[in-house]
Design a protein around this motif. Structure first.
Motif, PDB file in Angstrom:
ATOM      1  N   PHE A   6       1.055  -1.414   0.124  1.00  0.00           N
ATOM      2  CA  PHE A   6      -0.115   0.186   0.128  1.00  0.00           C
ATOM      3  C   PHE A   6       0.620   1.616  -0.054  1.00  0.00           C
ATOM      4  N   GLY A   7       0.163   1.982  -1.435  1.00  0.00           N
ATOM      5  CA  GLY A   7       1.353   3.652  -1.053  1.00  0.00           C
ATOM      6  C   GLY A   7       2.550   3.353  -1.830  1.00  0.00           C
ATOM      7  N   LYS A   8       2.016   2.960  -2.995  1.00  0.00           N
ATOM      8  CA  LYS A   8       3.163   2.833  -4.312  1.00  0.00           C
ATOM      9  C   LYS A   8       4.004   3.930  -4.463  1.00  0.00           C
ATOM     10  N   ASP A   9       2.656   5.723  -4.256  1.00  0.00           N
ATOM     11  CA  ASP A   9       3.713   6.708  -4.489  1.00  0.00           C
ATOM     12  C   ASP A   9       4.475   7.022  -3.817  1.00  0.00           C
ATOM     13  N   GLY A  10       4.355   7.234  -2.493  1.00  0.00           N
ATOM     14  CA  GLY A  10       4.833   8.095  -1.866  1.00  0.00           C
ATOM     15  C   GLY A  10       6.354   7.840  -1.705  1.00  0.00           C
ATOM     16  N   GLN A  11       7.462   7.732  -0.667  1.00  0.00           N
ATOM     17  CA  GLN A  11       8.521   7.488  -1.140  1.00  0.00           C
ATOM     18  C   GLN A  11       8.932   6.106  -0.778  1.00  0.00           C
ATOM     19  N   LEU A  12       7.955   5.666   0.199  1.00  0.00           N
ATOM     20  CA  LEU A  12       8.668   4.389   0.582  1.00  0.00           C
ATOM     21  C   LEU A  12       8.096   3.944  -0.362  1.00  0.00           C
ATOM     22  N   GLY A  13       6.635   4.013  -0.968  1.00  0.00           N
ATOM     23  CA  GLY A  13       5.960   3.217  -1.609  1.00  0.00           C
ATOM     24  C   GLY A  13       7.107   2.375  -3.066  1.00  0.00           C
ATOM     25  N   CYS A  39      -7.237   2.324  -3.979  1.00  0.00           N
ATOM     26  CA  CYS A  39      -7.669   1.497  -2.911  1.00  0.00           C
ATOM     27  C   CYS A  39      -7.785   3.064  -2.342  1.00  0.00           C
ATOM     28  N   ASP A  40      -8.929   3.407  -1.954  1.00  0.00           N
ATOM     29  CA  ASP A  40      -8.744   4.939  -0.882  1.00  0.00           C
ATOM     30  C   ASP A  40      -8.505   4.224   0.181  1.00  0.00           C
ATOM     31  N   LEU A  41      -7.903   4.312   1.286  1.00  0.00           N
ATOM     32  CA  LEU A  41      -7.324   3.773   2.690  1.00  0.00           C
ATOM     33  C   LEU A  41      -8.208   4.683   3.758  1.00  0.00           C
ATOM     34  N   SER A  42      -9.026   5.318   3.645  1.00  0.00           N
ATOM     35  CA  SER A  42      -9.761   6.104   4.314  1.00  0.00           C
ATOM     36  C   SER A  42     -11.277   5.430   4.444  1.00  0.00           C
ATOM     37  N   THR A  43     -11.141   4.285   3.510  1.00  0.00           N
ATOM     38  CA  THR A  43     -12.791   3.388   3.156  1.00  0.00           C
ATOM     39  C   THR A  43     -12.931   2.754   3.585  1.00  0.00           C
ATOM     40  N   ALA A  80      -8.138   7.858  10.174  1.00  0.00           N
ATOM     41  CA  ALA A  80      -9.037   7.314   9.151  1.00  0.00           C
ATOM     42  C   ALA A  80      -8.159   6.250   8.777  1.00  0.00           C
ATOM     43  N   VAL A  81      -6.958   6.833   8.138  1.00  0.00           N
ATOM     44  CA  VAL A  81      -5.405   6.406   7.659  1.00  0.00           C
ATOM     45  C   VAL A  81      -4.571   6.141   7.498  1.00  0.00           C
ATOM     46  N   ASN A  82      -4.357   6.313   9.534  1.00  0.00           N
ATOM     47  CA  ASN A  82      -3.205   6.552  10.077  1.00  0.00           C
ATOM     48  C   ASN A  82      -3.742   5.107  11.229  1.00  0.00           C
ATOM     49  N   HIS A 102       4.644  -2.471   8.979  1.00  0.00           N
ATOM     50  CA  HIS A 102       4.129  -0.755   9.422  1.00  0.00           C
ATOM     51  C   HIS A 102       4.858   0.122   9.783  1.00  0.00           C
ATOM     52  N   TYR A 103       4.993   1.599   9.274  1.00  0.00           N
ATOM     53  CA  TYR A 103       5.537   2.163   9.736  1.00  0.00           C
ATOM     54  C   TYR A 103       5.260   3.293  10.381  1.00  0.00           C
ATOM     55  N   SER A 104       5.961   3.872  11.432  1.00  0.00           N
ATOM     56  CA  SER A 104       5.723   4.858  12.281  1.00  0.00           C
ATOM     57  C   SER A 104       6.627   6.035  12.624  1.00  0.00           C
ATOM     58  N   THR A 105       6.512   6.345  13.503  1.00  0.00           N
ATOM     59  CA  THR A 105       7.114   8.179  13.396  1.00  0.00           C
ATOM     60  C   THR A 105       8.051   8.395  14.678  1.00  0.00           C
ATOM     61  N   ASP A 106       9.173   9.121  14.583  1.00  0.00           N
ATOM     62  CA  ASP A 106       9.884   9.830  15.800  1.00  0.00           C
ATOM     63  C   ASP A 106       8.379  11.244  16.363  1.00  0.00           C
ATOM     64  N   TYR A 107       7.711  11.656  15.381  1.00  0.00           N
ATOM     65  CA  TYR A 107       6.846  12.384  16.272  1.00  0.00           C
ATOM     66  C   TYR A 107       5.731  11.524  17.272  1.00  0.00           C
ATOM     67  N   THR A 157      10.884   5.528  12.489  1.00  0.00           N
ATOM     68  CA  THR A 157      11.516   6.270  11.360  1.00  0.00           C
ATOM     69  C   THR A 157      11.351   7.411  11.217  1.00  0.00           C
ATOM     70  N   SER A 158      12.456   8.166  10.986  1.00  0.00           N
ATOM     71  CA  SER A 158      12.484  10.123  10.385  1.00  0.00           C
ATOM     72  C   SER A 158      12.845   9.988   9.673  1.00  0.00           C
ATOM     73  N   TRP A 159      12.604  11.457   9.342  1.00  0.00           N
ATOM     74  CA  TRP A 159      13.438  12.557   8.094  1.00  0.00           C
ATOM     75  C   TRP A 159      13.427  11.970   7.458  1.00  0.00           C
TER      76      TRP A 159
HETATM   77  N1  LIG Z   1       8.240  11.311   5.601  1.00  0.00           N
HETATM   78  C1  LIG Z   1       8.964  11.187   6.627  1.00  0.00           C
HETATM   79  O1  LIG Z   1       9.909  12.285   6.943  1.00  0.00           O
HETATM   80  C2  LIG Z   1       8.330  10.160   7.034  1.00  0.00           C
HETATM   81  C3  LIG Z   1       9.433  10.575   9.059  1.00  0.00           C
HETATM   82  C4  LIG Z   1       8.148   9.814   9.423  1.00  0.00           C
HETATM   83  C5  LIG Z   1       7.618   8.300   9.639  1.00  0.00           C
HETATM   84  N2  LIG Z   1       7.506   8.192   7.931  1.00  0.00           N
HETATM   85  C6  LIG Z   1       6.261   7.387   8.172  1.00  0.00           C
HETATM   86  O2  LIG Z   1       7.609   6.879   6.937  1.00  0.00           O
HETATM   87  C7  LIG Z   1       6.010   5.867   6.151  1.00  0.00           C
HETATM   88  C8  LIG Z   1       6.417   6.120   5.200  1.00  0.00           C
HETATM   89  O3  LIG Z   1       6.678   7.598   4.344  1.00  0.00           O
HETATM   90  P1  LIG Z   1       6.855   8.542   3.552  1.00  0.00           P
HETATM   91  O4  LIG Z   1       7.489   9.948   3.008  1.00  0.00           O
HETATM   92  O5  LIG Z   1       7.029   7.362   2.194  1.00  0.00           O
HETATM   93  O6  LIG Z   1       5.383   9.291   3.043  1.00  0.00           O
HETATM   94  P2  LIG Z   1       4.451   9.811   1.718  1.00  0.00           P
HETATM   95  O7  LIG Z   1       5.813  10.060   0.584  1.00  0.00           O
HETATM   96  O8  LIG Z   1       3.194  11.344   2.055  1.00  0.00           O
HETATM   97  O9  LIG Z   1       3.808   8.591   1.414  1.00  0.00           O
HETATM   98  C9  LIG Z   1       2.659   8.102   2.018  1.00  0.00           C
HETATM   99  C10 LIG Z   1       1.008   7.448   0.796  1.00  0.00           C
HETATM  100  O10 LIG Z   1       0.292   6.796   1.164  1.00  0.00           O
HETATM  101  C11 LIG Z   1      -0.939   7.824   0.375  1.00  0.00           C
HETATM  102  N3  LIG Z   1      -1.703   7.888   0.796  1.00  0.00           N
HETATM  103  C12 LIG Z   1      -2.285   8.953   1.870  1.00  0.00           C
HETATM  104  N4  LIG Z   1      -3.323   9.263   2.643  1.00  0.00           N
HETATM  105  C13 LIG Z   1      -4.004   7.978   1.815  1.00  0.00           C
HETATM  106  C14 LIG Z   1      -6.434   7.707   1.417  1.00  0.00           C
HETATM  107  N5  LIG Z   1      -6.728   7.601   2.028  1.00  0.00           N
HETATM  108  N6  LIG Z   1      -5.692   6.508   0.729  1.00  0.00           N
HETATM  109  C15 LIG Z   1      -4.620   5.617  -0.051  1.00  0.00           C
HETATM  110  N7  LIG Z   1      -3.126   6.603   0.005  1.00  0.00           N
HETATM  111  C16 LIG Z   1      -3.020   7.522   0.413  1.00  0.00           C
HETATM  112  C17 LIG Z   1      -0.498   8.903  -0.249  1.00  0.00           C
HETATM  113  O11 LIG Z   1      -0.585   8.928  -1.295  1.00  0.00           O
HETATM  114  P3  LIG Z   1      -0.083  10.076  -2.307  1.00  0.00           P
HETATM  115  O12 LIG Z   1       0.440  10.132  -3.267  1.00  0.00           O
HETATM  116  O13 LIG Z   1      -1.817   9.946  -3.820  1.00  0.00           O
HETATM  117  O14 LIG Z   1      -0.877  11.418  -1.982  1.00  0.00           O
HETATM  118  C18 LIG Z   1       1.142   8.851  -0.233  1.00  0.00           C
HETATM  119  O15 LIG Z   1       1.543   8.281  -1.796  1.00  0.00           O
HETATM  120  C19 LIG Z   1       4.790   6.452   6.704  1.00  0.00           C
HETATM  121  O16 LIG Z   1       4.413   5.464   7.884  1.00  0.00           O
HETATM  122  C20 LIG Z   1       4.933   7.895   7.484  1.00  0.00           C
HETATM  123  O17 LIG Z   1       4.071   8.063   8.321  1.00  0.00           O
HETATM  124  C21 LIG Z   1       7.765   9.584   6.823  1.00  0.00           C
END
Ligand SMILES: NC(=O)c1ccc[n+]([C@@H]2O[C@H](COP(=O)([O-])OP(=O)(O)OC[C@H]3O[C@@H](n4cnc5c(N)ncnc54)[C@H](OP(=O)(O)O)[C@@H]3O)[C@@H](O)[C@H]2O)c1
Length: 324
Positions: A6-13, A39-43, A80-82, A102-107, A157-159
């Motif tokens: 899940f989350g293919k378009d994000g940095q980690l995906g 897949c809308d993860l809020s549904t 809903a998403v987190n 699953h992934y979480s945060t320093d926050y 993880t962080s930053w």
């Molecule tokens: N980035 C950081 O600095 C950081 C720091 C600490 C922890 N983390 C954790 O590391 C993990 C990966 O982070 P990341 O940097 O890869 O985040 P990211 O680049 O923001 O990617 C998150 C992805 O989740 C998708 N998403 C959000 N809401 C959604 C929904 N309702 N339905 C379906 N998809 C949805 C987004 O879709 P769209 O592309 O369509 O918006 C996006 O592709 C997360 O768990 C984050 O909390 C990140």
């Protein structure tokens, strides 16, 4: 083996795709990637439908609601998403004997600790985003606590930086445009490569033949060694870009330190985000004693590398691709 990301378009995906692609030819892996469009993860119904259709052996949840400031006014969506979506994934995992990453945060921390945070330190999030991620962790832990099936890892993880928008790329863009920058110097943490995070996650969960392996379920801090401040990171990346031959208007000496209180934002951030990854390192060591895979050999896991070496590599890759 069926893997669902899940989350293919994000940095980690995107990092998971980069790690899996070269493995697909040699290993018996099928990887399905879902973004918001699939897949809308809020549904709830969509999440359940996709899980039931994909029948994964391994679920990787690289998605999250990550808009830290916006979350202050979008609490329901953030939760809903987190919280709800990962809870559903965890429930599916326990009901079907599946591995869940699953992934979480320093926050999830308030940042008041003097030294590096360890996994057992108390959660005390300051922001809605932090509260939603902390509640997500708790929900997963509770689901698995009531079942003997399946296993999970929550990587805190962080930053994070990777293929996508992030602090490092923002600083490089600004350093091209402006002669002087101001950056916060009293918040510290550990910059983490999305690619490295994806790779070490798989190292915990898969063996040399890309088969699932047993690990101890729980939370793992997953950051490189060392720590820095936002100002330290900005100065480092500007110097790294100059070393890679990129022309910038701002030089490291022109990056002025400011206090976090001078740059107020809607969501409060922890002053100390630094985490210690010893637990993960030890788990990887015990795993690699049994089996060493090609990733271990290439990247020297389980020795957790230092953040600066990886940031340097990232910046020089951006420079060589003309992305700065
Ligand atoms: N980035 C950081 O600095 C950081 C720091 C600490 C922890 N983390 C954790 O590391 C993990 C990966 O982070 P990341 O940097 O890869 O985040 P990211 O680049 O923001 O990617 C998150 C992805 O989740 C998708 N998403 C959000 N809401 C959604 C929904 N309702 N339905 C379906 N998809 C949805 C987004 O879709 P769209 O592309 O369509 O918006 C996006 O592709 C997360 O768990 C984050 O909390 C990140």
């Amino acid at each position: 083996m069926n893997i669902l990301v899940f989350g293919k378009d994000g940095q980690l995906g995107r990092a998971f795709k980069a790690v899996f692609d070269p493995l697909l030819t040699s290993a018996n892996l099928q990887v399905a990637y879902f973004g918001r469009a699939e897949c809308d993860l809020s549904t709830k119904e969509e999440v359940l439908a996709q899980l039931n259709a994909a029948k994964p052996d391994l679920i990787i949840n690289a998605s999250a609601y990550t808009a830290v400031d916006k979350a202050e006014t979008e609490m329901d969506l953030a939760f809903a998403v987190n919280v709800k979506a990962p809870e559903l994934m965890a429930r599916y995992a326990t009901e079907n004997g599946v591995t869940f990453l699953h992934y979480s945060t320093d926050y999830v921390f308030d940042g008041s600790k003097e030294g590096f945070y360890i996994e057992s330190d108390a959660r005390n999030p300051l922001s809605v985003y932090g509260k939603s991620k902390a509640a997500g962790e708790e929900a997963i832990e509770q689901v698995f606590a009531t079942s003997s099936q399946g296993q999970f890892a929550i990587f805190r993880t962080s930053w994070v930086y990777g293929d996508g928008g992030n602090f490092i790329r923002t600083i490089l863009r600004l350093a091209k445009e402006r002669e002087e920058l101001t950056v916060i110097h009293d918040q510290r943490g550990v910059p983490t490569s999305a690619l490295w995070l994806a790779q070490i996650s798989l190292d915990l969960a898969l063996d040399a033949g890309c088969r699932l392996k047993q690990f101890s379920s729980g939370i793992y801090h997953a950051v490189p060694a060392g720590e820095t401040t936002w100002h330290g990171l900005a100065s480092f990346v500007v110097q790294a870009a100059l070393d890679a031959g990129v022309e910038l208007k701002a030089k490291p000496a022109a990056i002025k330190p400011i206090l976090a209180m001078e740059y107020p934002r809607p969501a409060p951030r922890p002053m100390n985000s630094s985490m210690d990854s010893t637990k993960l390192r030890l788990a990887l060591q015990s795993g690699s004693a049994k089996a060493s895979n090609s990733y271990n050999e290439l990247h020297n896991v389980p020795n957790v590398p230092s953040w600066d070496r990886m940031v340097q590599e990232y910046v020089s890759t951006l420079a060589s691709k003309g992305l700065i």
